[in-house]
Design a protein around this motif. Structure first.
Motif, PDB file in Angstrom:
ATOM      1  N   SER A  35      -1.228  13.058   4.420  1.00  0.00           N
ATOM      2  CA  SER A  35      -0.172  14.048   4.661  1.00  0.00           C
ATOM      3  C   SER A  35      -0.123  15.110   3.566  1.00  0.00           C
ATOM      4  CB  SER A  35       1.184  13.361   4.763  1.00  0.00           C
ATOM      5  OG  SER A  35       1.500  12.683   3.558  1.00  0.00           O
ATOM      6  N   ASP A  36       0.127  16.334   3.981  1.00  0.00           N
ATOM      7  CA  ASP A  36       0.153  17.479   3.067  1.00  0.00           C
ATOM      8  C   ASP A  36       1.538  18.111   3.090  1.00  0.00           C
ATOM      9  OD1 ASP A  36      -0.219  19.727   1.551  1.00  0.00           O
ATOM     10  OD2 ASP A  36      -1.732  20.634   2.856  1.00  0.00           O
ATOM     11  N   THR A  78      16.142  13.027   5.849  1.00  0.00           N
ATOM     12  CA  THR A  78      15.914  13.873   4.672  1.00  0.00           C
ATOM     13  C   THR A  78      15.248  13.084   3.551  1.00  0.00           C
ATOM     14  OG1 THR A  78      17.877  15.197   5.185  1.00  0.00           O
ATOM     15  CG2 THR A  78      17.029  15.358   2.956  1.00  0.00           C
ATOM     16  N   TYR A  79      15.598  11.821   3.434  1.00  0.00           N
ATOM     17  CA  TYR A  79      15.052  10.977   2.359  1.00  0.00           C
ATOM     18  C   TYR A  79      13.533  10.933   2.390  1.00  0.00           C
ATOM     19  CZ  TYR A  79      13.644   6.742  -0.100  1.00  0.00           C
ATOM     20  OH  TYR A  79      13.007   5.847  -0.919  1.00  0.00           O
ATOM     21  N   LYS A  83      11.017  12.519  -0.398  1.00  0.00           N
ATOM     22  CA  LYS A  83      10.106  11.621  -1.122  1.00  0.00           C
ATOM     23  C   LYS A  83       8.688  12.180  -1.157  1.00  0.00           C
ATOM     24  CE  LYS A  83       8.830   6.723  -1.367  1.00  0.00           C
ATOM     25  NZ  LYS A  83       8.999   5.397  -0.726  1.00  0.00           N
ATOM     26  N   LYS A  84       8.199  12.645  -0.027  1.00  0.00           N
ATOM     27  CA  LYS A  84       6.829  13.183   0.023  1.00  0.00           C
ATOM     28  C   LYS A  84       6.719  14.512  -0.704  1.00  0.00           C
ATOM     29  CE  LYS A  84       3.953  11.413   1.682  1.00  0.00           C
ATOM     30  NZ  LYS A  84       3.059  10.312   1.234  1.00  0.00           N
ATOM     31  N   ILE A  85       7.728  15.355  -0.583  1.00  0.00           N
ATOM     32  CA  ILE A  85       7.671  16.658  -1.247  1.00  0.00           C
ATOM     33  C   ILE A  85       7.692  16.489  -2.760  1.00  0.00           C
ATOM     34  CG2 ILE A  85       8.989  18.774  -1.678  1.00  0.00           C
ATOM     35  CD1 ILE A  85       9.729  18.765   1.273  1.00  0.00           C
ATOM     36  N   PRO A 127       5.568   7.784   9.738  1.00  0.00           N
ATOM     37  CA  PRO A 127       4.509   7.286   8.856  1.00  0.00           C
ATOM     38  C   PRO A 127       4.973   6.976   7.432  1.00  0.00           C
ATOM     39  CG  PRO A 127       3.735   9.183  10.110  1.00  0.00           C
ATOM     40  CD  PRO A 127       5.221   9.101  10.299  1.00  0.00           C
ATOM     41  N   PHE A 128       6.150   7.471   7.072  1.00  0.00           N
ATOM     42  CA  PHE A 128       6.612   7.331   5.687  1.00  0.00           C
ATOM     43  C   PHE A 128       7.742   6.306   5.557  1.00  0.00           C
ATOM     44  CE2 PHE A 128       5.728  11.847   6.822  1.00  0.00           C
ATOM     45  CZ  PHE A 128       4.391  11.818   6.443  1.00  0.00           C
TER      46      PHE A 128
END
Length: 320
Positions: A35-36, A78-79, A83-85, A127-128
């Motif tokens: 993921s990007d 939003t969590y 987290k990924k950002i 996926p997260f």
């Protein structure tokens, strides 16, 4: 014969379920791994939340700032985005999280597991999630979860096949709101018609807000709860006492910046809870100047904000 048929049927469904399970898990693993969520290298400040900040913060006006708010988004979803950002953007120094009156209400539960919200949000962020997160949805709406899982599988397989793992265009952003309903709403509004004595609270939404705050603090990122501009007749203010009580009791160490009383006229509101593009331009210019004036380093931030709002109200235009 019947026994053999039943045995074969059970075997078939076990194999089918296993195949689907492996397909779901493997596609989510691949998407998660690739993921990007990378933003521009100059982004230092983020704002997260639902439609209120989505319409309020024009990030083309505010330097080193990115609005990734999205309409109808609970803290639950939003969590995972945050987290990924944060994981992929080490330049981020500050996160502003919208915390306004309607986000404490029990109705926020529907934003988490009601089918229309799950169908919109779950395929994007499944996926997260870990099994604990998914159990929140399973326990509260199993049929909706199963339907959303099928949509998620389709979405994830599409990403894998196309090798398209970029999320930056689907995680929210500033919304240029062209709406002018405020005058008509004010005319028909009874100022005292929305006073509430009892408010049921969404513990799930608040739990995931706490998780976002902890995530930021764990990464050494400064985090602020904020409240975007709202019209003085916004019905959400009906729970103000409970709202402030929850803020003080659950988030006593998290700084809070209240912009709700930022002065705008009716033509700059889209309705009683969202500002339109005219209001966003005025507010974003003002907010940008606050950052330039190092508002985040001031000791009494809210006092400074209130003083600047009062000056703008008095002069009808902000002066730096």
């Amino acid at each position: 014969m019947m026994r053999q048929f039943i045995k074969l049927s059970i075997t078939f469904f076990i194999v089918l379920f296993t195949f689907i399970f492996v397909l779901v898990e493997s596609s989510e693993y691949i998407v998660n791994k690739n993921s990007d969520f990378k933003l521009s290298n100059n982004i230092k400040h983020l704002v997260l939340g639902h439609s209120h900040p989505e319409c309020a913060f024009n990030d083309s006006i505010i330097e080193n700032f990115k609005n990734i708010s999205q309409s109808g988004e609970s803290y639950f979803y939003t969590y995972f985005k945050a987290k990924k950002i944060i994981e992929q953007n080490p330049s981020i120094e500050t996160v502003f999280i919208e915390f306004t009156n309607n986000q404490i209400n029990e109705s926020m539960n529907s934003w988490i597991w009601k089918e229309k919200y799950m169908n919109s949000k779950y395929p994007r962020y499944s996926p997260f999630m870990n099994i604990t997160d998914k159990m929140v949805l399973i326990k509260n709406n199993l049929s909706g979860y199963l339907n959303s899982t099928s949509l998620s599988l389709k979405d994830n397989l599409g990403r894998v096949i196309k090798q398209n793992f970029n999320y930056t265009n689907s995680i929210g952003g500033y919304r240029y709101l062209e709406r002018y309903k405020t005058d008509s709403l004010v005319k028909t509004m009874n100022l005292y018609s929305y006073q509430l004595d009892v408010v049921e609270v969404s513990e799930y939404n608040l739990k995931y807000l706490s998780k976002i705050i902890y995530l930021c603090e764990e990464q050494g990122i400064r985090v602020f709860l904020i409240r975007s501009p709202q019209h003085s007749m916004y019905s959400g203010y009906s729970n103000e006492n409970i709202y402030q009580e929850i803020r003080n009791n659950l988030f006593p160490s998290t700084e809070y910046l209240d912009f709700s009383k930022f002065p705008l006229d009716n033509s700059e509101f889209g309705d009683l809870e969202h500002i339109n593009h005219k209001g966003a331009k005025a507010f974003s210019n003002w907010f940008s100047k606050l950052l330039i004036m190092n508002i985040l380093e001031k000791r009494n931030k809210q006092e400074f904000i209130n003083k600047e709002i009062k000056e703008r109200t008095h002069n009808n235009v902000y002066k730096i």
